[in-house]
Structures are given as C-alpha cells and as structure tokens.
Design an enzyme around this catalytic site. Structure first.
Site, PDB file in Angstrom:
ATOM      1  N   HIS A   1      52.804  46.907  38.906  1.00 21.26           N
ATOM      2  CA  HIS A   1      52.534  46.555  37.521  1.00 21.26           C
ATOM      3  C   HIS A   1      53.188  47.534  36.546  1.00 21.26           C
ATOM      4  CE1 HIS A   1      49.537  44.246  39.706  1.00 21.26           C
ATOM      5  NE2 HIS A   1      49.479  43.453  38.656  1.00 21.26           N
TER       6      HIS A   1
ATOM      7  N   ASP B   1      39.567  49.508  40.125  1.00 20.12           N
ATOM      8  CA  ASP B   1      40.478  48.471  39.639  1.00 20.12           C
ATOM      9  C   ASP B   1      40.785  47.574  40.826  1.00 20.12           C
ATOM     10  OD1 ASP B   1      42.473  46.888  38.607  1.00 20.12           O
ATOM     11  OD2 ASP B   1      43.845  48.515  38.112  1.00 20.12           O
ATOM     12  N   MET B   2      40.164  46.409  40.860  1.00 20.18           N
ATOM     13  CA  MET B   2      40.299  45.564  42.049  1.00 20.18           C
ATOM     14  C   MET B   2      40.547  44.111  41.681  1.00 20.18           C
ATOM     15  SD  MET B   2      36.324  45.272  43.341  1.00 20.18           S
ATOM     16  CE  MET B   2      36.608  43.736  44.251  1.00 20.18           C
TER      17      MET B   2
ATOM     18  N   TRP C   1      33.797  34.237  51.142  1.00 17.68           N
ATOM     19  CA  TRP C   1      33.212  33.343  50.136  1.00 17.68           C
ATOM     20  C   TRP C   1      32.628  34.110  48.954  1.00 17.68           C
ATOM     21  CZ3 TRP C   1      31.880  33.747  55.266  1.00 17.68           C
ATOM     22  CH2 TRP C   1      30.732  34.499  55.561  1.00 17.68           C
ATOM     23  N   LYS C   2      32.260  35.378  49.150  1.00 16.24           N
ATOM     24  CA  LYS C   2      31.706  36.163  48.047  1.00 16.24           C
ATOM     25  C   LYS C   2      32.778  36.479  47.009  1.00 16.24           C
ATOM     26  CE  LYS C   2      28.089  38.237  50.895  1.00 16.24           C
ATOM     27  NZ  LYS C   2      27.460  39.495  51.390  1.00 16.24           N
TER      28      LYS C   2
ATOM     29  N   GLY D   1      39.946  56.096  42.049  1.00 21.30           N
ATOM     30  CA  GLY D   1      40.615  56.909  41.041  1.00 21.30           C
ATOM     31  C   GLY D   1      40.955  58.308  41.509  1.00 21.30           C
TER      32      GLY D   1
END
Length: 336
Positions: A45, A174-175, A226-227, A306
């Site tokens: 990114h 950050d996921m 599925w979660k 982090g």
C-alpha cells in the site's frame, strides 16, 4: 532490495504527485503518507501501489483536488462526502476531525461516504494514537472476498483498524478480513514463496498456499472462516448505513476504478476518566504477560500489533528504506 534515504523517497513521491496535478499542500501530505507506509514495510500500500494510484487519477476515479464536505452533524457524530478525492488524505482528515470531536465530547465519529482507497489503514490508527486517543476505523471495498460457502467474491475484504496509545510504543492492529490481503499475495508471488498457512482455495475448491493460484480464483480464505465472513458483512453494513454511502455490491468491481467507498472513523479520549499513567500501567502489564508466554519457536518472538513496525521504522530511518529497484526506478522516472 535497494535502500534509499527516506527524504529521497518522500521527495520522489511529491514530485510525481505534483506532475499528476495534485495541489502542493495536498501533494505534500499524500506523499508523506505513501513514504511513511513504505518506510514501515507495507509495500503493498506504499511504493508498490503508487502506480495504480496515479492511474486512478488519470482515469478519473480519483479527483486529485476535490475537497471532502460535511453533509450532516449531530453532537459527536458527523457525515462527510469525500467527493472521490484522494482516499489517504481524506481518511487522514477524517481521523483528525474525529479526534477533534472526541476532545469536545469524549468520543468522536466521522462517517465518510463517496471516498477512494485509503491505502494503509494503520496510518489512521497511528495518527490517533500519537494524539493520545483510542481509535477504531474501517472501510468497505469492492467485492473481492467470497462469503463463507460462496464460490465467487460477494463481500469486501474490509480492513479494520484498532489503535491504542502507549508511551513506550503504540499498539495498532490493522487487519483485512481475509487471511492474506491481495497486496500480501502479490508480495509472496513476486518472491515465488508459498504462504506460511493456507490463504485461499484453488480451482477445485481445495485449500492452498499458492499465491498465484488464489489470485487466479479470487477465492481468498476469510479469517476465522465463517466468522471473518460475517465480520466483513457487518462492517460493510455499518460503513454504508452510517455514512449514507455505497455498500460493497454497489462499488465498481474494477481495481483500476474502485471509488465510492464508505468508511467510519471513531476516536475516544480517555483523559476524562483515566490518567495516562494508569492507562500505561494497564497496557504494560498486558504486554509484559504476552512477552512472558513460552514461545512455540524459540527463534520467533511473540509481538503485539505494531511492535515490528516500530522496529522497522527505526532501522529504515537509520539505514535507508528498502525498495524494489524496479518500482524505485519507475517512481524516479515517473514512467507510470
């Protein structure tokens, strides 16, 4: 990888943005966000995505000098229209506004509609943490994640960021909603390395660690199966409903023209109910317990979200930022 001084990287980004028609003040901030993202090791990114960012300006999917506009407010909550301005600078401004609202009300929320890709989501968690505030933010995306049980992408791989301030090093989660983002897949594919765990499915629907195969099928594996699928769905709903913007199924399914995204930025100011020393004590005790846990692999440290970023940041500021030579050459020559 080639190491270049951070100042050179920052200057190259800014030159390219100015050439693309971005106004000087915005080009300076946008360049800094791209440079800091690259410095922190998030190449997918940062530098590696910059050519796509310039292409989106050229094809009109990003309006480089549009200004976000507040369209509604009620106490600590505001709605904004991003007018498809650069997503990273709009997200930065949104989190700053959420922080400002939190200073006034204890909690601040900005729901941003009609924006573009925010690049590294963690940027905004770090921003709030530097101000001493807790934060929670997320974005929807174009359809690029299959719902659990589906064979084609129907959900967005909607990144979720949680930031916790701490004097000795902020905690920033950050996921994305998949085990691996498409940016991470591209990195593994470029290095011709298998993923460390299954990251998606092949054409026969079998789990695989081959990044190129997963890119081809577009069948990423949601975190928690599925979660993760359910979490991606409700994040999309919250972003679209709070902002009054588009949901994933309404966003153009074209990575070169991804715009009209919805995002939410929430900041919490703890100063009215807890002292900084009390919060630090609680955070430190949790992280001390984490670091004291027996390691599954003695050679691999247990880290909080982090922690590695802080180490990379220090190293790269001292030694220079590692960059892919081809991407660095492209940026220097502006051959996008």
């Amino acid at each position: 990888m080639l190491r270049v001084p951070y100042s050179d990287l920052l200057a190259a980004f800014e030159r390219a943005l100015l050439t693309a028609g971005v106004a000087p003040a915005r080009a300076e901030l946008c360049a800094r966000i791209f440079a800091e993202t690259t410095r922190d090791g998030v190449y997918s990114h940062g530098l590696n995505r910059f050519a796509r960012f310039i292409a989106a300006i050229r094809n009109g999917s990003i309006q480089p000098n549009a200004e976000p506009e507040c369209t509604a407010s009620f106490g600590a909550i505001e709605r904004w229209d991003g007018h498809i301005a650069p997503g990273n600078t709009s997200a930065y401004a949104s989190m700053l506004r959420a922080v400002e609202l939190a200073r006034q009300h204890g909690l601040g929320c900005v729901a941003l509609a009609n924006t573009t890709h925010w690049m590294r989501g963690g940027t905004y968690g770090w921003l709030a943490a530097e101000a001493g505030l807790f934060s929670l933010c997320w974005t929807n995306t174009l359809p690029n994640l299959p719902a659990w049980g589906a064979s084609t992408p129907t959900l967005g791989n909607n990144p979720l960021v949680i930031g916790i301030p701490r004097a000795e090093g902020h905690i920033v989660l950050d996921m994305a909603m998949s085990q691996f983002s498409y940016g991470a897949l591209a990195t593994y594919k470029k290095r011709n390395e298998p993923l460390p765990v299954d990251g998606g499915f092949d054409a026969e629907g079998q789990p695989t660690r081959d990044a190129a195969t997963i890119e081809a099928t577009q069948r990423l594996l949601p975190v928690g199966y599925w979660k993760g699928s359910g979490l991606a769905l409700v994040l999309d709903m919250l972003a679209a409903m709070l902002s009054g913007g588009k949901s994933t199924h309404q966003i153009p399914n074209d990575t070169a023209r991804e715009s009209g995204i919805s995002q939410v930025f929430l900041a919490i100011d703890p100063s009215n109910f807890a002292s900084a020393s009390e919060l630090t004590r609680i955070a430190d005790s949790i992280l001390d317990d984490l670091h004291a846990a027996p390691r599954a692999d003695p050679a691999k440290p247990i880290r909080y979200p982090g922690e590695q970023t802080l180490q990379l940041r220090k190293e790269n500021m001292e030694l220079g930022v590692p960059v892919d030579p081809a991407h660095w050459q492209q940026l220097q020559t502006q051959n996008f």
